[in-house]
Design a protein around this motif. Structure first.
Motif, PDB file in Angstrom:
ATOM      1  N   ASP A 149      56.086  83.505  81.537  1.00  9.73           N
ATOM      2  CA  ASP A 149      55.811  83.625  83.160  1.00  9.73           C
ATOM      3  C   ASP A 149      55.722  82.291  83.634  1.00  9.73           C
ATOM      4  OD1 ASP A 149      54.640  85.736  82.648  1.00  9.73           O
ATOM      5  OD2 ASP A 149      52.914  85.414  81.791  1.00  9.73           O
ATOM      6  N   VAL A 150      55.779  82.087  85.249  1.00  8.85           N
ATOM      7  CA  VAL A 150      56.668  81.105  85.643  1.00  8.85           C
ATOM      8  C   VAL A 150      55.342  80.871  87.293  1.00  8.85           C
ATOM      9  CG1 VAL A 150      58.007  79.125  86.784  1.00  8.85           C
ATOM     10  CG2 VAL A 150      58.143  80.572  84.933  1.00  8.85           C
ATOM     11  N   LEU A 151      55.234  79.946  87.843  1.00  8.09           N
ATOM     12  CA  LEU A 151      54.567  79.741  88.564  1.00  8.09           C
ATOM     13  C   LEU A 151      55.842  78.593  89.862  1.00  8.09           C
ATOM     14  CD1 LEU A 151      51.701  80.945  91.258  1.00  8.09           C
ATOM     15  CD2 LEU A 151      50.610  79.071  90.255  1.00  8.09           C
ATOM     16  N   ASP A 152      55.612  79.626  91.111  1.00 10.92           N
ATOM     17  CA  ASP A 152      56.595  78.653  92.046  1.00 10.92           C
ATOM     18  C   ASP A 152      55.928  79.090  93.331  1.00 10.92           C
ATOM     19  OD1 ASP A 152      58.607  77.453  93.387  1.00 10.92           O
ATOM     20  OD2 ASP A 152      60.081  79.316  93.507  1.00 10.92           O
ATOM     21  N   ILE A 153      55.508  77.211  93.599  1.00  9.94           N
ATOM     22  CA  ILE A 153      54.818  77.569  94.523  1.00  9.94           C
ATOM     23  C   ILE A 153      55.086  76.536  95.398  1.00  9.94           C
ATOM     24  CG2 ILE A 153      52.585  75.381  95.548  1.00  9.94           C
ATOM     25  CD1 ILE A 153      51.277  75.241  92.818  1.00  9.94           C
ATOM     26  N   GLY A 154      55.256  77.153  96.423  1.00  8.63           N
ATOM     27  CA  GLY A 154      56.321  77.080  97.668  1.00  8.63           C
ATOM     28  C   GLY A 154      57.603  77.754  96.856  1.00  8.63           C
ATOM     29  N   CYS A 155      57.460  79.211  97.129  1.00 11.04           N
ATOM     30  CA  CYS A 155      59.212  78.872  96.741  1.00 11.04           C
ATOM     31  C   CYS A 155      59.897  79.178  97.789  1.00 11.04           C
ATOM     32  CB  CYS A 155      58.904  80.808  96.270  1.00 11.04           C
ATOM     33  SG  CYS A 155      58.418  82.154  97.248  1.00 11.04           S
ATOM     34  N   GLY A 156      60.281  78.830  99.082  1.00 15.79           N
ATOM     35  CA  GLY A 156      61.090  79.150  99.505  1.00 15.79           C
ATOM     36  C   GLY A 156      61.771  80.501 100.303  1.00 15.79           C
ATOM     37  N   TRP A 157      62.764  80.289 100.267  1.00 16.47           N
ATOM     38  CA  TRP A 157      63.731  81.297 100.484  1.00 16.47           C
ATOM     39  C   TRP A 157      64.391  82.101  98.979  1.00 16.47           C
ATOM     40  CZ3 TRP A 157      64.306  77.134 104.016  1.00 16.47           C
ATOM     41  CH2 TRP A 157      64.335  78.555 105.046  1.00 16.47           C
ATOM     42  N   GLY A 158      63.109  81.760  97.699  1.00 14.82           N
ATOM     43  CA  GLY A 158      63.119  82.701  96.212  1.00 14.82           C
ATOM     44  C   GLY A 158      64.454  81.714  95.583  1.00 14.82           C
ATOM     45  N   GLY A 159      65.162  80.894  96.211  1.00 13.69           N
ATOM     46  CA  GLY A 159      66.887  80.414  95.336  1.00 13.69           C
ATOM     47  C   GLY A 159      66.057  79.702  93.688  1.00 13.69           C
ATOM     48  N   MET A 160      64.972  78.888  93.698  1.00 17.23           N
ATOM     49  CA  MET A 160      64.593  77.728  92.444  1.00 17.23           C
ATOM     50  C   MET A 160      64.534  79.724  91.343  1.00 17.23           C
ATOM     51  SD  MET A 160      64.534  75.693  90.892  1.00 17.23           S
ATOM     52  CE  MET A 160      64.455  75.318  89.601  1.00 17.23           C
ATOM     53  N   GLY A 161      63.285  80.593  91.907  1.00 18.81           N
ATOM     54  CA  GLY A 161      62.236  81.212  91.442  1.00 18.81           C
ATOM     55  C   GLY A 161      63.412  82.230  90.882  1.00 18.81           C
ATOM     56  N   LEU A 162      64.490  82.414  91.255  1.00 14.47           N
ATOM     57  CA  LEU A 162      65.520  83.419  91.238  1.00 14.47           C
ATOM     58  C   LEU A 162      66.585  82.713  89.869  1.00 14.47           C
ATOM     59  CD1 LEU A 162      66.116  85.570  94.537  1.00 14.47           C
ATOM     60  CD2 LEU A 162      65.403  86.715  92.586  1.00 14.47           C
ATOM     61  N   TYR A 163      66.732  81.722  89.791  1.00  8.66           N
ATOM     62  CA  TYR A 163      67.309  80.904  89.001  1.00  8.66           C
ATOM     63  C   TYR A 163      66.919  80.957  87.570  1.00  8.66           C
ATOM     64  CZ  TYR A 163      69.839  77.725  86.965  1.00  8.66           C
ATOM     65  OH  TYR A 163      70.810  76.990  86.094  1.00  8.66           O
ATOM     66  N   LEU A 164      65.106  80.794  87.839  1.00 11.92           N
ATOM     67  CA  LEU A 164      64.743  80.378  86.568  1.00 11.92           C
ATOM     68  C   LEU A 164      64.147  82.436  85.876  1.00 11.92           C
ATOM     69  CD1 LEU A 164      61.699  78.382  87.885  1.00 11.92           C
ATOM     70  CD2 LEU A 164      63.479  77.852  86.133  1.00 11.92           C
ATOM     71  N   ALA A 165      64.195  83.179  87.018  1.00  6.83           N
ATOM     72  CA  ALA A 165      64.401  84.533  86.563  1.00  6.83           C
ATOM     73  C   ALA A 165      65.967  84.383  85.878  1.00  6.83           C
ATOM     74  CB  ALA A 165      63.985  85.464  87.422  1.00  6.83           C
ATOM     75  N   ASP A 166      66.816  84.746  86.537  1.00  9.42           N
ATOM     76  CA  ASP A 166      68.341  85.008  85.934  1.00  9.42           C
ATOM     77  C   ASP A 166      68.568  84.652  84.712  1.00  9.42           C
ATOM     78  OD1 ASP A 166      69.953  87.002  86.041  1.00  9.42           O
ATOM     79  OD2 ASP A 166      71.247  86.049  87.378  1.00  9.42           O
ATOM     80  N   LEU A 167      68.675  82.809  84.382  1.00 11.39           N
ATOM     81  CA  LEU A 167      69.110  82.224  84.002  1.00 11.39           C
ATOM     82  C   LEU A 167      68.841  81.917  82.596  1.00 11.39           C
ATOM     83  CD1 LEU A 167      71.909  81.022  84.724  1.00 11.39           C
ATOM     84  CD2 LEU A 167      71.047  81.980  86.276  1.00 11.39           C
ATOM     85  N   CYS A 168      66.844  81.584  83.167  1.00 12.47           N
ATOM     86  CA  CYS A 168      66.280  81.393  81.955  1.00 12.47           C
ATOM     87  C   CYS A 168      65.381  82.388  81.549  1.00 12.47           C
ATOM     88  CB  CYS A 168      65.167  80.566  82.366  1.00 12.47           C
ATOM     89  SG  CYS A 168      65.905  79.060  82.850  1.00 12.47           S
ATOM     90  N   GLY A 169      65.216  83.710  82.085  1.00 13.59           N
ATOM     91  CA  GLY A 169      64.478  85.091  81.590  1.00 13.59           C
ATOM     92  C   GLY A 169      63.054  84.866  81.657  1.00 13.59           C
ATOM     93  N   ALA A 170      62.564  84.504  82.835  1.00 18.12           N
ATOM     94  CA  ALA A 170      61.334  84.031  83.097  1.00 18.12           C
ATOM     95  C   ALA A 170      60.740  85.335  84.003  1.00 18.12           C
ATOM     96  CB  ALA A 170      61.273  82.534  83.705  1.00 18.12           C
ATOM     97  N   ASN A 171      59.156  85.491  83.868  1.00 20.07           N
ATOM     98  CA  ASN A 171      58.522  86.104  84.822  1.00 20.07           C
ATOM     99  C   ASN A 171      58.281  85.211  86.302  1.00 20.07           C
ATOM    100  OD1 ASN A 171      59.587  88.512  83.401  1.00 20.07           O
ATOM    101  ND2 ASN A 171      57.043  87.868  81.780  1.00 20.07           N
ATOM    102  N   VAL A 172      58.494  85.287  86.937  1.00 17.50           N
ATOM    103  CA  VAL A 172      58.515  84.393  88.222  1.00 17.50           C
ATOM    104  C   VAL A 172      57.423  85.385  88.721  1.00 17.50           C
ATOM    105  CG1 VAL A 172      59.604  82.893  89.722  1.00 17.50           C
ATOM    106  CG2 VAL A 172      60.368  83.466  87.415  1.00 17.50           C
ATOM    107  N   THR A 173      56.336  84.124  89.784  1.00 15.99           N
ATOM    108  CA  THR A 173      55.758  84.689  90.634  1.00 15.99           C
ATOM    109  C   THR A 173      55.547  83.853  91.307  1.00 15.99           C
ATOM    110  OG1 THR A 173      53.731  86.229  89.184  1.00 15.99           O
ATOM    111  CG2 THR A 173      53.070  84.917  91.720  1.00 15.99           C
ATOM    112  N   GLY A 174      56.214  83.628  92.805  1.00 16.56           N
ATOM    113  CA  GLY A 174      56.114  82.940  93.798  1.00 16.56           C
ATOM    114  C   GLY A 174      55.666  83.188  94.958  1.00 16.56           C
ATOM    115  N   LEU A 175      55.130  81.798  95.530  1.00 18.91           N
ATOM    116  CA  LEU A 175      53.868  81.687  96.483  1.00 18.91           C
ATOM    117  C   LEU A 175      54.469  80.660  97.853  1.00 18.91           C
ATOM    118  CD1 LEU A 175      51.058  80.329  94.758  1.00 18.91           C
ATOM    119  CD2 LEU A 175      51.413  82.992  94.824  1.00 18.91           C
ATOM    120  N   THR A 176      54.343  81.236  98.818  1.00 16.23           N
ATOM    121  CA  THR A 176      55.340  80.723 100.384  1.00 16.23           C
ATOM    122  C   THR A 176      53.931  81.660 101.617  1.00 16.23           C
ATOM    123  OG1 THR A 176      56.487  80.462 101.380  1.00 16.23           O
ATOM    124  CG2 THR A 176      55.750  82.795 100.933  1.00 16.23           C
TER     125      THR A 176
END
Length: 417
Positions: free
Chosen positions: A176-203
């Motif tokens: 489970d990964v928290l992305d604080i200040g996720c912007g347009w989602g690029g970092m979170g989507l990378y972590l979900a897709d390439l690392c298999g993480a469950n991402v929660t992004g905040l903006t």
């Protein structure tokens, strides 16, 4: 006042070549004549006075209003010439007083309550989304890229930035990964897709929130990437990993204890956090007044001496620090080149004054990172010092694994593009 400006410039500009055309019709040149020639025109006496009394604020305003015109070269050339001559810069009494006042009152300007934080974010990030597509990469990464090689383009550098951060976080499938200040989602989507993480992004940006969730739908990642319109202070739960890229600059120095207390609360005992932020080499200071007024209200670029004690007091441990020195200068150069190439489209969205403001912002930011005391830091933070390997070899190994995965996954692009 014009003579005062001429006297000041004669003492200040030692290297390079600058010609100033004054309102009374006179022209004077400064510097040793080396390098590319830059010429500027001041249209009225009031512009001269303003530039002498408060150049940090007024130079940008005068340029936006067409009262400071660059007649030979570009606004970047002018700011680069000024920035490269800052060593031994003579300080006038007005500059000294204004700088002291700005430092003394910075906590007031950076008093970022929940409501004020959302308002500040909207001022910059809720602009017409088309604007950012003009100059950012295809993933719309609005933070410092990571230039692994001198010939890297912006796309490669931003992909490398995501890869480098992911490698430092030691992410395993299903975390489970928290992305604080996720912007347009690029970092979170990378972590979900390439690392298999469950991402929660905040903006706090409604524009970013809608686009990030749209991208998750288009990428088929809604089961692993969810983006909320929420302040980090309101977030609940615990996460294996926390990442924050380019958001800490909006926290405000008075809220650092709150930010790291929240990080401690949200991070699992064996968790890892990666904080990526702009920083300054020269110690605590104040936000540039023009940037605060027109670009990032409530923002502040911290020094490490302001950040590290707050991490310690929150009961967290710093396990790695990396300083990216000129990477942001190269990122900003790429943004500036791309913006200028599509300037007419930006003007159609807004107007000429907005374009001049954006030109000044990108040029001033690049020169700050290229010639002055600005950098980017990445701080790895844990609650348990055994949460990460003992040597940094794991970072290179993880990056190589991610490169191999990237070859098999189509590059994530924005919804609708």
């Amino acid at each position: 006042m014009g003579r005062l400006l001429a006297t000041y410039l004669s003492k200040f500009i030692k290297n390079g070549s600058l010609t100033v055309h004054y309102p009374d019709g006179k022209s004077e040149s400064y510097g040793d004549g080396t390098g590319s020639h830059v010429a500027m025109e001041l249209t009225d006496k009031a512009a001269e006075r303003a530039l002498v009394l408060d150049p940090a604020l007024k130079a940008g305003e005068l340029f936006m209003d067409g009262r400071l015109r660059i007649t030979d070269g570009s606004i970047y050339d002018f700011l680069a010439l000024i920035s490269s001559n800052t060593q031994g810069l003579p300080i006038t009494w007005s500059w000294h007083v204004l700088n002291k006042l700005r430092i003394l009152t910075r906590r007031i300007h950076q008093h970022n309550t929940l409501r004020r934080s959302k308002s500040n974010v909207a001022r910059h990030y809720d602009l017409d989304g088309t604007l950012y597509r003009l100059f950012l990469d295809s993933d719309r990464q609005y933070s410092c890229g990571y230039f692994e090689h001198p010939d890297d383009n912006l796309e490669n550098a931003q992909l490398a930035k995501k890869r480098h951060i992911a490698a430092k976080m030691c992410i395993e499938d299903g975390m489970d990964v928290l992305d604080i200040g996720c912007g347009w989602g690029g970092m979170g989507l990378y972590l979900a897709d390439l690392c298999g993480a469950n991402v929660t992004g905040l903006t706090l940006s409604e524009e970013q929130h809608g686009i990030a969730n749209g991208r998750a739908v288009d990428s088929g990642l809604t089961d692993r990437a969810r983006f909320r319109l929420q302040d980090y202070r309101d977030c609940r739960g615990q996460f294996d990993r926390i990442v924050s890229v380019g958001m800490f600059e909006h926290v405000g120095v008075g809220n650092y204890p709150t930010f790291f207390d929240a990080a401690h609360r949200l991070l699992k005992p064996d968790g890892v956090m990666l904080l990526h932020s702009i920083g300054r080499f020269d110690g605590p200071g104040a936000t540039n007044p023009w940037v605060d007024k027109y670009i990032f209200p409530g923002g502040y670029i911290p020094s490490l001496s302001e950040v590290l004690p707050k991490i310690e007091k929150a009961g967290l441990k710093v396990t790695d620090i990396e300083i990216l020195r000129l990477h942001y200068a190269e990122t900003l150069k790429a943004w500036r080149d791309r913006f200028l190439a599509r300037r007419d489209e930006a003007k159609a969205l807004y107007d000429e004054r907005f374009c001049l403001m954006w030109e000044f912002y990108l040029a001033a930011s690049e020169t700050a990172f290229r010639y002055q005391d600005m950098m980017v830091f990445q701080i790895q933070i844990t609650r348990d010092q055994e949460a990460v390997p003992l040597t940094r070899d794991y970072i290179l190994e993880a990056e190589q694994r991610l490169r191999e995965r990237e070859r098999k996954v189509p590059h994530l692009r924005l919804a609708g593009e």
